[in-house]
Design an enzyme around this catalytic site. Sequence first.
Site, PDB file in Angstrom:
ATOM      1  N   TYR A 245       0.676  -0.997   0.095  1.00 50.86           N
ATOM      2  CA  TYR A 245      -0.107  -0.011  -0.016  1.00 50.86           C
ATOM      3  C   TYR A 245       0.870   1.313   0.095  1.00 50.86           C
ATOM      4  O   TYR A 245       0.531   2.228   0.824  1.00 50.86           O
ATOM      5  CB  TYR A 245      -1.026   0.073   1.239  1.00 50.86           C
ATOM      6  CG  TYR A 245      -2.136  -0.780   0.818  1.00 50.86           C
ATOM      7  CD1 TYR A 245      -3.252  -0.431   0.069  1.00 50.86           C
ATOM      8  CD2 TYR A 245      -2.192  -2.182   1.540  1.00 50.86           C
ATOM      9  CE1 TYR A 245      -4.134  -1.355  -0.001  1.00 50.86           C
ATOM     10  CE2 TYR A 245      -3.251  -3.065   1.395  1.00 50.86           C
ATOM     11  CZ  TYR A 245      -4.387  -2.573   0.566  1.00 50.86           C
ATOM     12  OH  TYR A 245      -5.226  -3.256   0.264  1.00 50.86           O
ATOM     13  N   TYR A 373     -14.249  -4.841   3.368  1.00 53.65           N
ATOM     14  CA  TYR A 373     -12.837  -4.993   2.926  1.00 53.65           C
ATOM     15  C   TYR A 373     -12.455  -6.486   3.499  1.00 53.65           C
ATOM     16  O   TYR A 373     -12.764  -6.657   4.810  1.00 53.65           O
ATOM     17  CB  TYR A 373     -11.955  -3.925   3.473  1.00 53.65           C
ATOM     18  CG  TYR A 373     -10.608  -4.498   3.065  1.00 53.65           C
ATOM     19  CD1 TYR A 373      -9.701  -4.306   1.879  1.00 53.65           C
ATOM     20  CD2 TYR A 373      -9.525  -5.243   4.244  1.00 53.65           C
ATOM     21  CE1 TYR A 373      -8.502  -4.763   1.734  1.00 53.65           C
ATOM     22  CE2 TYR A 373      -8.296  -5.744   3.684  1.00 53.65           C
ATOM     23  CZ  TYR A 373      -7.649  -5.521   2.593  1.00 53.65           C
ATOM     24  OH  TYR A 373      -6.460  -5.884   2.572  1.00 53.65           O
ATOM     25  N   ASP A 479     -16.707 -12.118   9.019  1.00 51.91           N
ATOM     26  CA  ASP A 479     -15.150 -12.035   8.757  1.00 51.91           C
ATOM     27  C   ASP A 479     -14.715 -11.309  10.092  1.00 51.91           C
ATOM     28  O   ASP A 479     -15.011  -9.992   9.966  1.00 51.91           O
ATOM     29  CB  ASP A 479     -14.819 -11.290   7.513  1.00 51.91           C
ATOM     30  CG  ASP A 479     -13.296 -10.757   7.491  1.00 51.91           C
ATOM     31  OD1 ASP A 479     -12.742 -10.858   8.318  1.00 51.91           O
ATOM     32  OD2 ASP A 479     -13.223  -9.932   6.522  1.00 51.91           O
ATOM     33  N   LYS A 508      -5.184 -11.795  12.401  1.00 52.69           N
ATOM     34  CA  LYS A 508      -4.656 -10.538  13.323  1.00 52.69           C
ATOM     35  C   LYS A 508      -4.239 -10.832  14.666  1.00 52.69           C
ATOM     36  O   LYS A 508      -3.295 -11.349  15.017  1.00 52.69           O
ATOM     37  CB  LYS A 508      -5.550  -9.234  13.258  1.00 52.69           C
ATOM     38  CG  LYS A 508      -5.554  -8.722  11.550  1.00 52.69           C
ATOM     39  CD  LYS A 508      -6.235  -7.449  11.639  1.00 52.69           C
ATOM     40  CE  LYS A 508      -6.273  -6.918  10.213  1.00 52.69           C
ATOM     41  NZ  LYS A 508      -5.266  -6.424   9.278  1.00 52.69           N
TER      42      LYS A 508
HETATM   43  C1  LIG Z   1     -11.946  -7.614   8.039  1.00 53.11           C
HETATM   44  C2  LIG Z   1     -10.695  -8.090   7.380  1.00 53.11           C
HETATM   45  N1  LIG Z   1     -10.646  -9.180   6.622  1.00 53.11           N
HETATM   46  C3  LIG Z   1      -9.652  -9.475   6.091  1.00 53.11           C
HETATM   47  C4  LIG Z   1      -8.449  -8.903   5.981  1.00 53.11           C
HETATM   48  C5  LIG Z   1      -7.054  -9.130   5.446  1.00 53.11           C
HETATM   49  O1  LIG Z   1      -6.258  -9.705   6.300  1.00 53.11           O
HETATM   50  P1  LIG Z   1      -4.674  -9.790   6.012  1.00 53.11           P
HETATM   51  O2  LIG Z   1      -4.202  -8.632   5.678  1.00 53.11           O
HETATM   52  O3  LIG Z   1      -4.129 -10.710   7.155  1.00 53.11           O
HETATM   53  O4  LIG Z   1      -4.784 -10.802   4.697  1.00 53.11           O
HETATM   54  C6  LIG Z   1      -8.460  -7.506   6.678  1.00 53.11           C
HETATM   55  C7  LIG Z   1      -7.125  -6.940   6.884  1.00 53.11           C
HETATM   56  O5  LIG Z   1      -7.190  -5.623   7.165  1.00 53.11           O
HETATM   57  C8  LIG Z   1      -9.591  -7.277   7.478  1.00 53.11           C
HETATM   58  O6  LIG Z   1      -9.526  -6.097   8.094  1.00 53.11           O
END
Ligand SMILES: Cc1ncc(COP(=O)(O)O)c(C=O)c1O
Length: 667
Positions: A245, A373, A479, A508
């Site tokens: 990014y 996202y 998610d 995370k």
């Molecule tokens: C809600 C959500 N799902 C999926 C992801 C993607 O995770 P990663 O960056 O570990 O691939 C993120 C990343 O910020 C996220 O906030």
Amino acid sequence: MNVFVTGTDTDVGKTFCAAAICRGMELKSLPVAYWKPIQSGTSLPESIDRNVVSAMAPSTTIVPTAFNFERPLSPDQAAHLEQAPEATLEDLLKALPKVEELCTIEGAGGLYVPFNQKADTWIDFLSATFLPTLLVARTGLGTINHTSLSIRAIEQNGTPLLGVLLSGESNSQNLQSLQRLHPNVAFHEIPHVNVPKDANHATDQWDKLSLNAATFVLDQLEAHHGESEAASWVAENHLHSWHPYTQHQIVKDPLPLVRAKGIYVYTNSGERLVDGNSSWWVNTIGHGRKEIGDAIRKQQATMDHVIFAGATHQPAAKLSKRITDLAGSGLTRAFYSDNGSTAVEVALKMAFQSFANRGETKRNTFLAFRGSYHGDTFGAMSVGSSDGFHGPFSPLLFKTMHATPPTHHKSHLCPNGSDDYGKCVDELRATLAEHHQKLAGVIIEPLVQGASSMLMQPIPFLKELEAQCQTYGLPLIFDEVFTGLGRVGAAFAFQRGGVSPDIICLAKGLTGGTMPLSLTLAKESFFEAFLSDDKAKALLHGHSYTGNAIACSAALATLDLYENEGLAERACSLEAKFSKFFAAYSSQLNLQNPRSLGAIMAFELPGSGFGDYFNSQAQKIPAAARKNGLFLRPLGNTLYCIPPLCITDGEADHCLEMIAKTVSDLN
Ligand SMILES: Cc1ncc(COP(=O)(O)O)c(C=O)c1O
């Protein structure tokens, strides 16, 4: 510049060596200080180390001892028996001398001597201060084992080891053995000479030895300082790294970070900044947690990574049980991958193939939400709805339907805030009524859409969504890559919402910001949908590092901390703090759309509109925040803060004050 002097044991010559360094500095006409933070055995004046140093190095500034105990015992025992206040880590950190000159700080006893009933030790002090350290060891029989163990403890603690001072009659055999064991460690011999009663009695031998000791320390300090400060690795990065990014034409100087502890990250020039975005939201519990480090080291030494197809291991088995127990709600199965995006890919595959395995092959799309996202792999991008991030790839993405999530505050999705709730629900119902037969599932970031500017949903919306999915028999995927593991004031957002999704994605915070690991949890019925005599009906998905044993152990240690330290409750108390902050500052600073949930707080900058991603004031935030001791990464004109949950009340108050100041400074 503080330097810590520790020993392999008590009575190995720490004070003698500290005095030699001080005397050597005096002889070099350099200012020098000495601090013995905790002194036990004060009933015998000759055992008071600061007196010894004063006599042997009379021009040294003696910093007053913070804790004195009469009995010659370890500080925890002495304090206990004397019913005297014991030293806490916080006390010692507060009392740490802030001096320009070299200050030798002498511990009491060896590294693992506790100074309170909580059993804080010098190792904890060092892991909180990162002080460059000198280890004093004996030269004679028995030194090899003690010295080697102490070196390993210091190195594993991430403490910069300046070198080992071998105190006593020279023993070249022992020295050589130690050098072979630790080829990268600097050793320096300090022979014992007659100790001068005061400077008038100083002997040539003493002065020579002292000069050599001071020279050794100064050389080592320069070498260590040079290593972390060096511009060379920053230049190497500039030439060879490609950052995520990042528009490299514009961003030339990423923050050069050299260490992280608790809520702070440190730059190579010694700046300390609050990690206001928890390092891309992964660090739920604070940097450098010893418990996780220990678990990682132990697992690496036992069994690092082994294949997870056709084989299994205890850390994964235990983690599967532990996390499914924590989740409850019938989420009984854990599938492993490496990051949030792949956890989402797996969830989509689980939902899609569970239909396909039953012969329902026409369900070839998902319902997702505007502003969502879900990651940067192709499936995750397809269900995402973020042109800003994924625009160039749109021709390659599979088609997804989108509904609008309600927000309880004004947002670009809901310009009227909670007044738009009914409209959002109607749209959801209508879309599902019309298209449910084409859908393989519904995916949402529950309660908070993170990347899309921390948009927060009214909690009852999750119940509405659950009811709708149940009506049409659609898998509901949450998610929780961002919201999971305590951040929203419950272990998971679905628990705070009182609903029961079919599949959840976690990443995370799972390993407390240490190892890449993700999990997709599913209800048993999904697992059963893949059971067949036909191999092709299995979930044919995997990664080389699936079920990595070290990462699983890190996750287990993280869950211990999460539970033992009540981190979900901590997030709730932060939520209350954030509300108070907004009550105090929103109108004064004209903060737009203030909102918070658990450990997440966000607002748009004064005077800026929704989704004003390239707002000129916003571009100034990182620099303005840095001046106020904060490391912030705004999302366009949205300033947000998600501190690690180990943040104390005092730290949180200060951090919020600095956020307010940063906003004022922009004008
Ligand atoms: C809600 C959500 N799902 C999926 C992801 C993607 O995770 P990663 O960056 O570990 O691939 C993120 C990343 O910020 C996220 O906030």
